[in-house]
Design a protein around this motif. Structure first.
Motif, mmCIF file in Angstrom:
data_model
loop_
_atom_site.group_PDB
_atom_site.id
_atom_site.type_symbol
_atom_site.label_atom_id
_atom_site.label_comp_id
_atom_site.label_asym_id
_atom_site.label_seq_id
_atom_site.Cartn_x
_atom_site.Cartn_y
_atom_site.Cartn_z
ATOM 1 N N VAL A 36 0.831 -1.201 0.000
ATOM 2 C CA VAL A 36 0.000 0.000 0.000
ATOM 3 C C VAL A 36 0.868 1.254 0.000
ATOM 4 O O VAL A 36 1.868 1.322 0.702
ATOM 5 C CB VAL A 36 -0.971 0.019 1.212
ATOM 6 C CG1 VAL A 36 -0.234 0.073 2.525
ATOM 7 C CG2 VAL A 36 -1.952 1.174 1.111
ATOM 8 N N ASP A 37 0.467 2.207 -0.806
ATOM 9 C CA ASP A 37 1.038 3.551 -0.787
ATOM 10 C C ASP A 37 -0.006 4.411 -0.077
ATOM 11 O O ASP A 37 -1.096 4.629 -0.614
ATOM 12 C CB ASP A 37 1.284 4.038 -2.211
ATOM 13 C CG ASP A 37 1.840 5.447 -2.287
ATOM 14 O OD1 ASP A 37 1.812 6.180 -1.261
ATOM 15 O OD2 ASP A 37 2.294 5.842 -3.370
ATOM 16 N N VAL A 38 0.302 4.867 1.128
ATOM 17 C CA VAL A 38 -0.698 5.584 1.926
ATOM 18 C C VAL A 38 -1.111 6.919 1.318
ATOM 19 O O VAL A 38 -2.095 7.509 1.747
ATOM 20 C CB VAL A 38 -0.248 5.789 3.394
ATOM 21 C CG1 VAL A 38 -0.071 4.460 4.089
ATOM 22 C CG2 VAL A 38 1.006 6.642 3.475
ATOM 23 N N ALA A 39 -0.399 7.383 0.313
ATOM 24 C CA ALA A 39 -0.783 8.614 -0.366
ATOM 25 C C ALA A 39 -1.877 8.359 -1.410
ATOM 26 O O ALA A 39 -2.411 9.296 -1.988
ATOM 27 C CB ALA A 39 0.434 9.251 -1.036
ATOM 28 N N ARG A 40 -2.227 7.076 -1.615
ATOM 29 C CA ARG A 40 -3.255 6.714 -2.592
ATOM 30 C C ARG A 40 -4.428 6.049 -1.881
ATOM 31 O O ARG A 40 -4.326 4.919 -1.406
ATOM 32 C CB ARG A 40 -2.670 5.776 -3.641
ATOM 33 C CG ARG A 40 -1.565 6.459 -4.446
ATOM 34 C CD ARG A 40 -1.223 5.763 -5.699
ATOM 35 N NE ARG A 40 -2.402 5.280 -6.402
ATOM 36 C CZ ARG A 40 -2.334 4.318 -7.312
ATOM 37 N NH1 ARG A 40 -1.187 3.766 -7.616
ATOM 38 N NH2 ARG A 40 -3.426 3.907 -7.920
ATOM 39 N N SER A 41 -5.538 6.746 -1.832
ATOM 40 C CA SER A 41 -6.702 6.244 -1.095
ATOM 41 C C SER A 41 -7.224 4.924 -1.650
ATOM 42 O O SER A 41 -7.723 4.084 -0.894
ATOM 43 C CB SER A 41 -7.812 7.288 -1.061
ATOM 44 O OG SER A 41 -8.254 7.589 -2.366
ATOM 45 N N ASP A 42 -7.112 4.712 -2.952
ATOM 46 C CA ASP A 42 -7.566 3.445 -3.525
ATOM 47 C C ASP A 42 -6.739 2.267 -3.007
ATOM 48 O O ASP A 42 -7.278 1.191 -2.740
ATOM 49 C CB ASP A 42 -7.543 3.488 -5.059
ATOM 50 C CG ASP A 42 -6.152 3.726 -5.636
ATOM 51 O OD1 ASP A 42 -5.380 4.537 -5.066
ATOM 52 O OD2 ASP A 42 -5.828 3.120 -6.678
ATOM 53 N N GLN A 43 -5.433 2.471 -2.823
ATOM 54 C CA GLN A 43 -4.585 1.409 -2.291
ATOM 55 C C GLN A 43 -4.852 1.174 -0.805
ATOM 56 O O GLN A 43 -4.837 0.038 -0.344
ATOM 57 C CB GLN A 43 -3.105 1.716 -2.513
ATOM 58 C CG GLN A 43 -2.689 1.563 -3.954
ATOM 59 C CD GLN A 43 -1.187 1.666 -4.126
ATOM 60 O OE1 GLN A 43 -0.408 1.556 -3.187
ATOM 61 N NE2 GLN A 43 -0.773 1.883 -5.368
ATOM 62 N N VAL A 44 -5.114 2.232 -0.071
ATOM 63 C CA VAL A 44 -5.454 2.081 1.342
ATOM 64 C C VAL A 44 -6.733 1.260 1.483
ATOM 65 O O VAL A 44 -6.800 0.304 2.259
ATOM 66 C CB VAL A 44 -5.593 3.456 2.046
ATOM 67 C CG1 VAL A 44 -6.127 3.288 3.456
ATOM 68 C CG2 VAL A 44 -4.260 4.189 2.055
ATOM 69 N N ALA A 45 -7.745 1.613 0.705
ATOM 70 C CA ALA A 45 -9.015 0.874 0.746
ATOM 71 C C ALA A 45 -8.806 -0.587 0.350
ATOM 72 O O ALA A 45 -9.350 -1.504 0.980
ATOM 73 C CB ALA A 45 -10.040 1.532 -0.164
#
Length: 101
Positions: free
Chosen positions: A64-73
């Motif tokens: 996950v890249d925490v700067a990308r909400s889609d990856q966090v989700a």
């Protein structure tokens, strides 16, 4: 330390940034106390190496890249498939802001 002991027995932490530094130390401590931990990190190869070194069935890795909400989700949705739920977030992730001189 008592809170960490309780956390390790009763909750499933998701740890963004858990692949290195302070996050790695927290993950190692939780796993040593019997916790199931989902390590979420932008560097999957380093995180997988950490998980392999711990040799525990209580560890999973998600990229996950925490700067990308889609990856966090995506990461949050991936964990229940392995462990059934996410109870706690241990956030040790950050991101670098590049500023022009």
């Amino acid at each position: 330390m008592r809170q960490l002991k309780t956390l390790s027995r009763t909750r499933l932490p998701l740890s963004p940034g858990g692949g290195a530094g302070i996050g790695e130390g927290i993950v190692q401590e939780l796993v040593s106390r019997g916790a199931r931990v989902a390590i979420a990190d932008v560097d999957r190869s380093t995180t997988e190496s950490l998980a392999a070194n711990m040799a525990s069935p209580n560890v999973m890795v998600t990229e996950v890249d925490v700067a990308r909400s889609d990856q966090v989700a995506g990461s949050v949705n991936e964990v229940p498939g392995r462990f059934g739920r996410v109870d706690t977030l241990v956030n040790c992730a950050g991101w670098k802001v590049n500023k022009k001189p």
